[in-house]
Design a protein around this motif. Structure first.
Motif, short mmCIF file in Angstrom:
data_model
loop_
_atom_site.label_atom_id
_atom_site.label_comp_id
_atom_site.label_asym_id
_atom_site.label_seq_id
_atom_site.Cartn_x
_atom_site.Cartn_y
_atom_site.Cartn_z
N SER A 50 -68.08 -89.32 47.51
CA SER A 50 -68.83 -89.34 48.83
C SER A 50 -69.67 -90.15 49.23
O SER A 50 -69.88 -91.29 48.55
CB SER A 50 -69.77 -87.76 48.79
OG SER A 50 -70.88 -87.76 47.95
N ASP A 52 -72.59 -89.89 50.59
CA ASP A 52 -73.72 -90.28 50.45
C ASP A 52 -74.24 -90.88 48.91
O ASP A 52 -74.89 -90.53 48.22
CB ASP A 52 -74.95 -89.27 50.45
CG ASP A 52 -73.95 -87.66 49.74
OD1 ASP A 52 -73.15 -87.80 48.86
OD2 ASP A 52 -74.32 -86.42 49.93
N ASN A 54 -73.58 -88.88 46.04
CA ASN A 54 -74.10 -88.10 45.16
C ASN A 54 -72.46 -86.75 44.36
O ASN A 54 -72.66 -86.63 43.60
CB ASN A 54 -73.82 -86.11 46.00
CG ASN A 54 -75.89 -87.12 46.16
OD1 ASN A 54 -76.58 -88.35 45.74
ND2 ASN A 54 -76.42 -86.59 47.32
N TRP A 55 -71.53 -87.16 44.98
CA TRP A 55 -69.87 -86.17 44.84
C TRP A 55 -69.09 -87.09 44.71
O TRP A 55 -68.74 -88.45 44.83
CB TRP A 55 -69.26 -84.97 45.62
CG TRP A 55 -70.92 -84.30 45.86
CD1 TRP A 55 -71.74 -84.64 46.83
CD2 TRP A 55 -71.83 -83.83 45.35
NE1 TRP A 55 -72.31 -83.40 47.05
CE2 TRP A 55 -72.41 -82.66 45.97
CE3 TRP A 55 -71.15 -82.76 43.98
CZ2 TRP A 55 -73.33 -81.59 45.49
CZ3 TRP A 55 -72.12 -81.81 43.30
CH2 TRP A 55 -73.33 -81.46 44.06
N SER A 69 -69.90 -83.95 40.47
CA SER A 69 -71.48 -84.91 40.04
C SER A 69 -71.18 -86.09 40.23
O SER A 69 -70.40 -86.48 39.04
CB SER A 69 -72.44 -84.34 39.54
OG SER A 69 -73.65 -84.39 39.72
N GLU A 71 -73.67 -88.08 39.73
CA GLU A 71 -74.42 -88.02 38.47
C GLU A 71 -74.72 -87.40 36.94
O GLU A 71 -74.66 -88.43 36.20
CB GLU A 71 -75.69 -87.31 39.33
CG GLU A 71 -77.13 -86.87 38.52
CD GLU A 71 -77.75 -88.67 38.93
OE1 GLU A 71 -78.42 -89.44 37.65
OE2 GLU A 71 -77.88 -89.21 39.82
N GLU A 76 -67.73 -79.50 40.01
CA GLU A 76 -69.18 -78.37 41.04
C GLU A 76 -68.38 -78.48 41.67
O GLU A 76 -68.57 -75.98 42.00
CB GLU A 76 -69.87 -79.01 42.21
CG GLU A 76 -70.15 -78.86 43.66
CD GLU A 76 -71.35 -77.85 43.28
OE1 GLU A 76 -72.23 -77.21 43.77
OE2 GLU A 76 -71.61 -78.04 41.67
N SER A 95 -70.53 -86.62 54.70
CA SER A 95 -70.40 -86.29 53.28
C SER A 95 -70.26 -84.23 53.61
O SER A 95 -70.08 -84.41 52.41
CB SER A 95 -71.07 -86.50 52.33
OG SER A 95 -71.42 -88.12 52.20
N HIS A 306 -68.35 -96.43 43.55
CA HIS A 306 -69.86 -95.72 44.14
C HIS A 306 -70.63 -96.35 45.08
O HIS A 306 -69.79 -97.73 45.24
CB HIS A 306 -70.71 -95.28 43.19
CG HIS A 306 -71.88 -94.79 42.99
ND1 HIS A 306 -72.97 -95.19 44.39
CD2 HIS A 306 -72.01 -93.41 42.97
CE1 HIS A 306 -73.82 -93.83 44.13
NE2 HIS A 306 -73.81 -92.43 43.60
#
Length: 330
Positions: A50, A52, A54-55, A69, A71, A76, A95, A306
């Motif tokens: 995404s 942002d 995050n995903w 995720s 992270e 999810e 996103s 990323h």
């Protein structure tokens, strides 16, 4: 010998400049495997971070889109609704939305937070193979085995334009950074640049011999185009001049439409999967292979980078079905 014949040391700023540019040319990434994501039951066709960061969204021949995720690599959500396999998935720039392209001849727009289908985009006459949002995320572009490129209104799901783009299946579609241009590639051996507003073809890039073009995208600054051809070659084009600037080789790609990426968060790399089950990383400037990532047990069809961290996601075909997350210090 008198001391005055000894040359003075070079000024420090210059030597630092030289050192840092030398480092840039010799620095190599050190990507290592951090996570392996399992869950898809067939080939993984696309992996996208995404905007942002995050995903991760992945699409598969198993008819699902999965959200993970970025992270901790935990699953999810699994998104279902397509009747046939999915070839591509893309994020809106806030996103909040996803679009997927399926062999059921439709695209679907999904609300990321709920996993609900907001719109089904109907009109293509054959498999929909590729899709992307424009930066404003009010438009979606899609490419199909019906040889056309379509531009869709995100708000109402209507087709705004159908471009008779190619004479063979369309393998990739991508907006430039301000959304004013679209690039498309096809098995017909052509890359074409389109004016988004008018739908006019502004330029056709053709190489001496024209092997099928299996992937294309604009560079982050919008000045260049990265194109993959099914003769085991990636090329960086200055599209305004219609000139090939760099050629990247050494990987295997003669059969599948394999995604390629610009990695710009650390060193400046080109990242691409390969039919020898590896991920290849080239130095963008010197064109040398700086790393090969081993671990997948089938063709690596898709990679994603990323937006802000040195993280690569890779996805693989039927005999593997996993997504792998790799991280580097550089």
């Amino acid at each position: 010998m008198s001391t005055d014949s000894v040359p003075p040391p070079p000024p420090t700023s210059t030597s630092n400049g030289i050192t840092s540019s030398l480092l840039k040319r010799t620095q190599r990434p050190n990507y290592t495997l951090k996570y392996t994501l399992t869950g898809h039951t067939k080939a993984v066709s696309s992996v996208k971070f995404s905007v942002d960061g995050n995903w991760i969204a992945s699409s598969s021949a198993d008819k699902t889109v999965k959200i993970w995720s970025a992270e901790d690599a935990k699953i999810e959500r699994t998104i279902t609704g397509h009747k046939m396999g999915i070839s591509d998935v893309a994020w809106s720039h806030d996103s909040k939305l996803l679009v997927s392209a399926s062999d059921d001849k439709t695209l679907k727009i999904w609300d990321f937070s709920t996993g609900k289908c907001l719109k089904t985009l109907k009109g293509h006459g054959n498999y929909v193979f590729c899709c992307n949002f424009n930066p404003q995320s009010n438009l979606i572009v899609s490419g199909s085995f019906d040889e056309s490129v379509r531009i869709w209104d995100v708000r109402n799901g209507k087709c705004l334009k159908t471009l008779p783009a190619h004479s063979d299946p369309v393998s990739a579609v991508n907006f430039n950074r301000d959304g004013s241009l679209i690039v498309s590639s096809s098995y017909d051996g052509l890359c074409r640049i389109w004016d988004t507003a008018s739908g006019q073809c502004l330029k056709t890039l053709i190489d001496d011999d024209n092997p099928p073009v299996s992937f294309v995208k604009f560079s982050p600054n919008g000045k260049y185009i990265l194109a993959a051809t099914l003769d085991n070659t990636l090329k960086l084009w200055d599209y305004s001049k219609g000139k090939c600037l760099k050629t990247y080789t050494g990987h295997k790609n003669s059969k599948y439409c394999i995604f390629a990426n610009f990695s710009v968060t650390g060193g400046k790399w080109i990242v691409c999967g390969s039919e020898d089950n590896m991920v290849y990383i080239w130095n963008l400037q010197t064109k040398e292979i700086v790393q090969k990532l081993e671990g997948h047990t089938d063709v690596v069809l898709c990679t994603g980078c990323h937006p802000t961290k040195n993280i690569i996601a890779s996805g693989s075909l039927e005999n593997d079905k996993t997504i792998k997350i790799w991280m580097s210090d550089y």
